[in-house]
Motif scaffolding. Sequence first.
Motif, PDB file in Angstrom:
ATOM      1  N   ALA A 125       0.829  -1.207   0.000  1.00 41.70           N
ATOM      2  CA  ALA A 125       0.000   0.000   0.000  1.00 41.70           C
ATOM      3  C   ALA A 125       0.865   1.260   0.000  1.00 41.70           C
ATOM      4  N   ALA A 126       1.961   1.227   0.762  1.00 42.55           N
ATOM      5  CA  ALA A 126       2.851   2.387   0.821  1.00 42.55           C
ATOM      6  C   ALA A 126       3.553   2.615  -0.516  1.00 42.55           C
ATOM      7  N   LEU A 127       3.976   1.536  -1.167  1.00 47.47           N
ATOM      8  CA  LEU A 127       4.610   1.668  -2.483  1.00 47.47           C
ATOM      9  C   LEU A 127       3.602   2.130  -3.533  1.00 47.47           C
ATOM     10  N   SER A 128       2.380   1.625  -3.449  1.00 44.00           N
ATOM     11  CA  SER A 128       1.349   2.018  -4.412  1.00 44.00           C
ATOM     12  C   SER A 128       1.030   3.500  -4.295  1.00 44.00           C
ATOM     13  N   ALA A 129       0.953   3.993  -3.066  1.00 43.28           N
ATOM     14  CA  ALA A 129       0.731   5.425  -2.870  1.00 43.28           C
ATOM     15  C   ALA A 129       1.891   6.231  -3.427  1.00 43.28           C
ATOM     16  N   GLY A 130       3.111   5.756  -3.176  1.00 43.49           N
ATOM     17  CA  GLY A 130       4.276   6.445  -3.697  1.00 43.49           C
ATOM     18  C   GLY A 130       4.327   6.466  -5.205  1.00 43.49           C
ATOM     19  N   ASP A 176       5.375   5.611   0.271  1.00 41.07           N
ATOM     20  CA  ASP A 176       4.714   6.919   0.345  1.00 41.07           C
ATOM     21  C   ASP A 176       5.544   8.030  -0.294  1.00 41.07           C
ATOM     22  N   GLY A 177       6.221   7.724  -1.378  1.00 41.69           N
ATOM     23  CA  GLY A 177       6.961   8.784  -2.052  1.00 41.69           C
ATOM     24  C   GLY A 177       7.819   8.294  -3.191  1.00 41.69           C
ATOM     25  N   SER A 178       8.631   9.205  -3.709  1.00 37.63           N
ATOM     26  CA  SER A 178       9.537   8.866  -4.800  1.00 37.63           C
ATOM     27  C   SER A 178      10.657   9.898  -4.888  1.00 37.63           C
ATOM     28  N   ARG A 179      11.696   9.536  -5.623  1.00 32.44           N
ATOM     29  CA  ARG A 179      12.811  10.445  -5.893  1.00 32.44           C
ATOM     30  C   ARG A 179      13.158  10.304  -7.374  1.00 32.44           C
ATOM     31  N   ASP A 180      13.083  11.420  -8.102  1.00 39.48           N
ATOM     32  CA  ASP A 180      13.349  11.426  -9.534  1.00 39.48           C
ATOM     33  C   ASP A 180      14.513  12.364  -9.846  1.00 39.48           C
ATOM     34  N   SER A 257      -7.814   4.975  -6.139  1.00 39.39           N
ATOM     35  CA  SER A 257      -8.485   6.270  -6.219  1.00 39.39           C
ATOM     36  C   SER A 257      -7.602   7.330  -5.580  1.00 39.39           C
ATOM     37  N   LEU A 258      -7.666   8.553  -6.107  1.00 44.07           N
ATOM     38  CA  LEU A 258      -6.931   9.644  -5.479  1.00 44.07           C
ATOM     39  C   LEU A 258      -7.512   9.999  -4.125  1.00 44.07           C
ATOM     40  N   ALA A 259      -8.703   9.500  -3.828  1.00 44.17           N
ATOM     41  CA  ALA A 259      -9.282   9.702  -2.506  1.00 44.17           C
ATOM     42  C   ALA A 259      -8.481   8.975  -1.427  1.00 44.17           C
ATOM     43  N   GLU A 260      -7.629   8.036  -1.835  1.00 41.98           N
ATOM     44  CA  GLU A 260      -6.775   7.334  -0.880  1.00 41.98           C
ATOM     45  C   GLU A 260      -5.581   8.176  -0.461  1.00 41.98           C
ATOM     46  N   LEU A 261      -5.378   9.322  -1.138  1.00 43.06           N
ATOM     47  CA  LEU A 261      -4.285  10.223  -0.790  1.00 43.06           C
ATOM     48  C   LEU A 261      -4.850  11.481  -0.139  1.00 43.06           C
ATOM     49  N   ARG A 262      -4.257  11.883   0.966  1.00 40.00           N
ATOM     50  CA  ARG A 262      -4.633  13.147   1.581  1.00 40.00           C
ATOM     51  C   ARG A 262      -3.893  14.294   0.899  1.00 40.00           C
ATOM     52  N   SER A 263      -2.628  14.018   0.522  1.00 42.21           N
ATOM     53  CA  SER A 263      -1.836  15.049  -0.140  1.00 42.21           C
ATOM     54  C   SER A 263      -0.627  14.421  -0.804  1.00 42.21           C
ATOM     55  N   ALA A 264      -0.008  15.183  -1.697  1.00 40.47           N
ATOM     56  CA  ALA A 264       1.285  14.847  -2.286  1.00 40.47           C
ATOM     57  C   ALA A 264       2.003  16.166  -2.523  1.00 40.47           C
ATOM     58  N   VAL A 265       3.226  16.254  -2.043  1.00 47.59           N
ATOM     59  CA  VAL A 265       3.992  17.494  -2.120  1.00 47.59           C
ATOM     60  C   VAL A 265       5.368  17.206  -2.683  1.00 47.59           C
ATOM     61  N   VAL A 266       5.813  18.051  -3.619  1.00 48.49           N
ATOM     62  CA  VAL A 266       7.141  17.881  -4.197  1.00 48.49           C
ATOM     63  C   VAL A 266       8.078  18.968  -3.682  1.00 48.49           C
ATOM     64  N   SER A 267       9.357  18.624  -3.622  1.00 49.14           N
ATOM     65  CA  SER A 267      10.416  19.601  -3.380  1.00 49.14           C
ATOM     66  C   SER A 267      11.461  19.403  -4.463  1.00 49.14           C
ATOM     67  N   LEU A 268      12.118  20.490  -4.868  1.00 49.77           N
ATOM     68  CA  LEU A 268      13.068  20.455  -5.971  1.00 49.77           C
ATOM     69  C   LEU A 268      14.424  20.998  -5.538  1.00 49.77           C
ATOM     70  N   GLU A 269      15.472  20.374  -6.057  1.00 44.66           N
ATOM     71  CA  GLU A 269      16.828  20.861  -5.862  1.00 44.66           C
ATOM     72  C   GLU A 269      17.552  20.806  -7.205  1.00 44.66           C
ATOM     73  N   ALA A 270      18.271  21.868  -7.554  1.00 42.66           N
ATOM     74  CA  ALA A 270      19.044  21.914  -8.795  1.00 42.66           C
ATOM     75  C   ALA A 270      20.523  22.035  -8.447  1.00 42.66           C
ATOM     76  N   HIS A 271      21.338  21.224  -9.119  1.00 38.14           N
ATOM     77  CA  HIS A 271      22.770  21.226  -8.874  1.00 38.14           C
ATOM     78  C   HIS A 271      23.513  21.326 -10.203  1.00 38.14           C
ATOM     79  N   SER A 272      24.622  22.025 -10.196  1.00 36.37           N
ATOM     80  CA  SER A 272      25.479  22.078 -11.380  1.00 36.37           C
ATOM     81  C   SER A 272      26.264  20.774 -11.482  1.00 36.37           C
ATOM     82  N   VAL A 273      26.271  20.198 -12.679  1.00 33.55           N
ATOM     83  CA  VAL A 273      27.068  19.001 -12.956  1.00 33.55           C
ATOM     84  C   VAL A 273      27.794  19.237 -14.271  1.00 33.55           C
ATOM     85  N   GLU A 274      28.721  18.390 -14.572  1.00 32.65           N
ATOM     86  CA  GLU A 274      29.475  18.543 -15.808  1.00 32.65           C
ATOM     87  C   GLU A 274      28.534  18.538 -17.011  1.00 32.65           C
TER      88      GLU A 274
END
Length: 288
Positions: A125-130, A176-180, A257-274
Amino acid sequence: MSLSDGTVVTYPAGATTSTGTVAGVMDAGGGRTAIVLDATAFHPVDTAWPDQPADRGMLRVGDAVYDVVDAVIGATQGDGLLLGPDVPVRTGTEGWTFVVAHLVEDSAIALGDPVEVEVDAAYRAALSAGHTACHLASLALDAALAEAWTKPAPTDALGAPAFDSLAIQESRIVPDGSRDVYRVGKSLRRKGFDPAVLDDVASIAARANGLLAAWIATGAPVHVEAPGETLAARRSWVCALPGGEARIPCGGTHVSSLAELRSAVVSLEAHSVEGGLELVMTTAAVRA
């Protein structure tokens, strides 16, 4: 082994228990045995795109219980079975048969044995929500970055320029989340993406989070669509959002159903790479 059509999988519809018959037994090395069933509710990790980890759970054979220490995709062309990283093709490739291999230790399981599969439902269930939150976040990020494009670009499931699919390098589903992780380099700039917009990732995240809140508030139904029952069937995540029906190719598991989620929030970080920038999006979901 003998599996002309591959493993029938029931996890796309949300099943966490199943019964099956052992169709293959193989030494997987390291003291582990790969057990292939004709049908299973167990979700395996996909080597080609290992975004969602394998389920946790057990196999029950009579009075014996075996913990599944991993589950991977196996493939054969009729002579021998390849497992996990040794599979040289993507799941569904024509001419190959694809199966779910349940890895266990100290196994006495034999061909033809009837097996009961029990998946850790709470972990699933936690992975499915994520995973559902991850798809929503990718669409929200695309929309939030729509004005950063100076040329026409391929579009996503809702018609926005498809930053996610064009720039994605790695995606990992967690409970309950992901990292992209995205790469913004010369190739993406040539396609018309202006990386200057990433100077203010807080504003981008705010726009994406506004969309996520509005979408989740609809409580829209979610389902996994598949043209067949076997592992090789090319499945899609489908959700009716205010901007249209979103359909994304996906082999994972999801909420119904999206009713199974109370919320989803993203945070972003940008880094310089080669050669450019790396953008990391972390998504955190809260279940209702």
